[in-house]
Design a protein around this motif. Sequence first.
Motif, PDB file in Angstrom:
ATOM      1  N   GLU A  14       9.272  -4.569  -2.699  1.00  0.00           N
ATOM      2  CA  GLU A  14       8.570  -3.880  -3.787  1.00  0.00           C
ATOM      3  C   GLU A  14       9.283  -2.576  -4.152  1.00  0.00           C
ATOM      4  O   GLU A  14       9.424  -2.247  -5.342  1.00  0.00           O
ATOM      5  CB  GLU A  14       7.124  -3.582  -3.379  1.00  0.00           C
ATOM      6  CG  GLU A  14       6.281  -4.809  -3.068  1.00  0.00           C
ATOM      7  CD  GLU A  14       6.068  -5.726  -4.274  1.00  0.00           C
ATOM      8  OE1 GLU A  14       6.421  -5.331  -5.406  1.00  0.00           O
ATOM      9  OE2 GLU A  14       5.561  -6.840  -4.071  1.00  0.00           O
TER      10      GLU A  14
ATOM     11  N   PRO B  51       2.905  -1.754  -5.403  1.00  0.00           N
ATOM     12  CA  PRO B  51       3.378  -1.923  -6.786  1.00  0.00           C
ATOM     13  C   PRO B  51       2.561  -1.134  -7.806  1.00  0.00           C
ATOM     14  O   PRO B  51       3.116  -0.503  -8.705  1.00  0.00           O
ATOM     15  CB  PRO B  51       3.253  -3.433  -7.012  1.00  0.00           C
ATOM     16  CG  PRO B  51       3.354  -4.026  -5.651  1.00  0.00           C
ATOM     17  CD  PRO B  51       2.665  -3.052  -4.741  1.00  0.00           C
ATOM     18  N   THR B  52       1.239  -1.134  -7.666  1.00  0.00           N
ATOM     19  CA  THR B  52       0.394  -0.382  -8.594  1.00  0.00           C
ATOM     20  C   THR B  52       0.586   1.117  -8.406  1.00  0.00           C
ATOM     21  O   THR B  52       0.599   1.880  -9.382  1.00  0.00           O
ATOM     22  CB  THR B  52      -1.082  -0.767  -8.383  1.00  0.00           C
ATOM     23  OG1 THR B  52      -1.247  -2.156  -8.653  1.00  0.00           O
ATOM     24  CG2 THR B  52      -1.989   0.041  -9.306  1.00  0.00           C
TER      25      THR B  52
ATOM     26  N   THR C 217       8.424  11.049  -9.787  1.00  0.00           N
ATOM     27  CA  THR C 217       9.540  10.267  -9.269  1.00  0.00           C
ATOM     28  C   THR C 217       9.411  10.129  -7.757  1.00  0.00           C
ATOM     29  O   THR C 217       9.435  11.134  -7.039  1.00  0.00           O
ATOM     30  CB  THR C 217      10.880  10.941  -9.600  1.00  0.00           C
ATOM     31  OG1 THR C 217      11.001  11.067 -11.026  1.00  0.00           O
ATOM     32  CG2 THR C 217      12.047  10.140  -9.051  1.00  0.00           C
TER      33      THR C 217
ATOM     34  N   ARG D 140       4.894   6.626 -11.860  1.00  0.00           N
ATOM     35  CA  ARG D 140       5.836   6.754 -12.973  1.00  0.00           C
ATOM     36  C   ARG D 140       5.096   7.071 -14.271  1.00  0.00           C
ATOM     37  O   ARG D 140       5.582   7.853 -15.087  1.00  0.00           O
ATOM     38  CB  ARG D 140       6.645   5.475 -13.119  1.00  0.00           C
ATOM     39  CG  ARG D 140       7.434   5.098 -11.868  1.00  0.00           C
ATOM     40  CD  ARG D 140       8.873   4.849 -12.197  1.00  0.00           C
ATOM     41  NE  ARG D 140       9.605   4.414 -11.001  1.00  0.00           N
ATOM     42  CZ  ARG D 140      10.596   5.084 -10.474  1.00  0.00           C
ATOM     43  NH1 ARG D 140      10.955   6.240 -10.999  1.00  0.00           N
ATOM     44  NH2 ARG D 140      11.244   4.629  -9.419  1.00  0.00           N
ATOM     45  N   LYS D 141       3.918   6.482 -14.444  1.00  0.00           N
ATOM     46  CA  LYS D 141       3.127   6.760 -15.641  1.00  0.00           C
ATOM     47  C   LYS D 141       2.702   8.219 -15.679  1.00  0.00           C
ATOM     48  O   LYS D 141       2.572   8.822 -16.757  1.00  0.00           O
ATOM     49  CB  LYS D 141       1.900   5.843 -15.669  1.00  0.00           C
ATOM     50  CG  LYS D 141       1.130   5.881 -16.972  1.00  0.00           C
ATOM     51  CD  LYS D 141       0.027   4.824 -16.984  1.00  0.00           C
ATOM     52  CE  LYS D 141      -0.728   4.834 -18.299  1.00  0.00           C
ATOM     53  NZ  LYS D 141      -1.804   3.806 -18.323  1.00  0.00           N
ATOM     54  N   LYS D 142       2.494   8.820 -14.496  1.00  0.00           N
ATOM     55  CA  LYS D 142       2.141  10.247 -14.411  1.00  0.00           C
ATOM     56  C   LYS D 142       3.368  11.149 -14.490  1.00  0.00           C
ATOM     57  O   LYS D 142       3.246  12.367 -14.402  1.00  0.00           O
ATOM     58  CB  LYS D 142       1.395  10.517 -13.099  1.00  0.00           C
ATOM     59  CG  LYS D 142       0.023   9.863 -13.023  1.00  0.00           C
ATOM     60  CD  LYS D 142      -0.641  10.091 -11.664  1.00  0.00           C
ATOM     61  CE  LYS D 142      -0.992  11.555 -11.441  1.00  0.00           C
ATOM     62  NZ  LYS D 142      -1.807  11.750 -10.205  1.00  0.00           N
TER      63      LYS D 142
ATOM     64  N   GLU E 138      -5.023   2.368  -3.785  1.00  0.00           N
ATOM     65  CA  GLU E 138      -4.378   2.713  -5.064  1.00  0.00           C
ATOM     66  C   GLU E 138      -5.024   3.954  -5.665  1.00  0.00           C
ATOM     67  O   GLU E 138      -4.333   4.890  -6.096  1.00  0.00           O
ATOM     68  CB  GLU E 138      -4.508   1.530  -6.040  1.00  0.00           C
ATOM     69  CG  GLU E 138      -3.739   0.298  -5.634  1.00  0.00           C
ATOM     70  CD  GLU E 138      -4.111  -0.921  -6.462  1.00  0.00           C
ATOM     71  OE1 GLU E 138      -3.489  -1.976  -6.251  1.00  0.00           O
ATOM     72  OE2 GLU E 138      -5.035  -0.822  -7.308  1.00  0.00           O
TER      73      GLU E 138
ATOM     74  N   LEU F 267       3.333   2.657  -7.369  1.00  0.00           N
ATOM     75  CA  LEU F 267       4.629   3.027  -7.948  1.00  0.00           C
ATOM     76  C   LEU F 267       4.552   3.093  -9.469  1.00  0.00           C
ATOM     77  O   LEU F 267       5.055   4.033 -10.091  1.00  0.00           O
ATOM     78  CB  LEU F 267       5.695   2.024  -7.511  1.00  0.00           C
ATOM     79  CG  LEU F 267       6.076   2.058  -6.028  1.00  0.00           C
ATOM     80  CD1 LEU F 267       6.963   0.866  -5.678  1.00  0.00           C
ATOM     81  CD2 LEU F 267       6.781   3.357  -5.677  1.00  0.00           C
ATOM     82  N   ALA F 268       3.912   2.089 -10.071  1.00  0.00           N
ATOM     83  CA  ALA F 268       3.788   2.084 -11.536  1.00  0.00           C
ATOM     84  C   ALA F 268       2.943   3.262 -12.006  1.00  0.00           C
ATOM     85  O   ALA F 268       3.254   3.908 -13.018  1.00  0.00           O
ATOM     86  CB  ALA F 268       3.176   0.763 -11.993  1.00  0.00           C
ATOM     87  N   GLY F 269       1.874   3.570 -11.267  1.00  0.00           N
ATOM     88  CA  GLY F 269       1.013   4.683 -11.656  1.00  0.00           C
ATOM     89  C   GLY F 269       1.694   6.030 -11.516  1.00  0.00           C
ATOM     90  O   GLY F 269       1.500   6.923 -12.352  1.00  0.00           O
TER      91      GLY F 269
ATOM     92  N   ALA G 218      11.244  -1.667  -7.823  1.00  0.00           N
ATOM     93  CA  ALA G 218      10.897  -0.481  -8.612  1.00  0.00           C
ATOM     94  C   ALA G 218      12.008   0.570  -8.607  1.00  0.00           C
ATOM     95  O   ALA G 218      11.881   1.588  -9.291  1.00  0.00           O
ATOM     96  CB  ALA G 218       9.614   0.139  -8.080  1.00  0.00           C
TER      97      ALA G 218
END
Length: 273
Positions: free
Chosen positions: A80, A220-221, A232, A227-229, A193, A223-225, A84
Amino acid sequence: MRTRASAALALLTVTVAAGCGGAGGRQAATHGHALAGAPRARSAPQAPPPPRAIDCAKASCVALTFDDGPGPYTETLLNELQAAGARATFFMLGENVASFPHAVRRAALAGHEIGNHSWSHPQLTTLPSASVRAQVQRTQRAIERASGGVTPKLMRPPYGAVDKRVSGDIAMPEVLWSVDTLDWKIRDTRRVERAALGQAHRGSIVLMHDIHKTTVAAVPTVLAGLRKKGLTPVTVSELFSTDKPMQAGVAYGERVPPVPAPSVPQRAAEPPR
């Protein structure tokens, strides 16, 4: 004479025929056995990728850390993180390293940071100094062997329990945390999460455990969250790389970004008189 010659010729014919048939099969089998037993050519040893040029004094960095592994889900977690393009820090228990050496080696080769989390997870402040040093040094050696020569530079004391005496025995920078997901307790992917994403901010050190399947499923969620914020994911050493070097005997729980000096409005230049 002719009879003996004919017999000899017949025997030779049978031997050659057998050599072309059954013996040939035996030779093939023997050849295959020899190949199977021959040492395989070893691939050239790999080295971890070079450090990344990440300036966490400018970028909004957050360090994801995973304790108590390696375990049966560590390689899934590595998949994962690879997908990412993220790096993390693994604080490993020495007693688990020998059971999952491939995960240790793979983590090192992928550029993740490997830290020391003691041999068997005792509360170090309850142990005599000789035992504290043994917990640390035994784990160092196990990780060095499994990783192919990586020597941990950071230590996370179990339970975050440390005092001045134990700090001296550890003789490494100590890494604590600022975001505790309580994943070891709640064992619920969605709640992990929410805990990670709800509390993580620039400079955070997030505590999770890769020995729990529910935690790895949350990554995974998370990491995606992040990046959305605009955050890094980095290793702990990357988080502090632009500060003064991390010091042995100092506990690091979060990187506090420097507060910029308030801007002072400049007075407009007066027109010449």
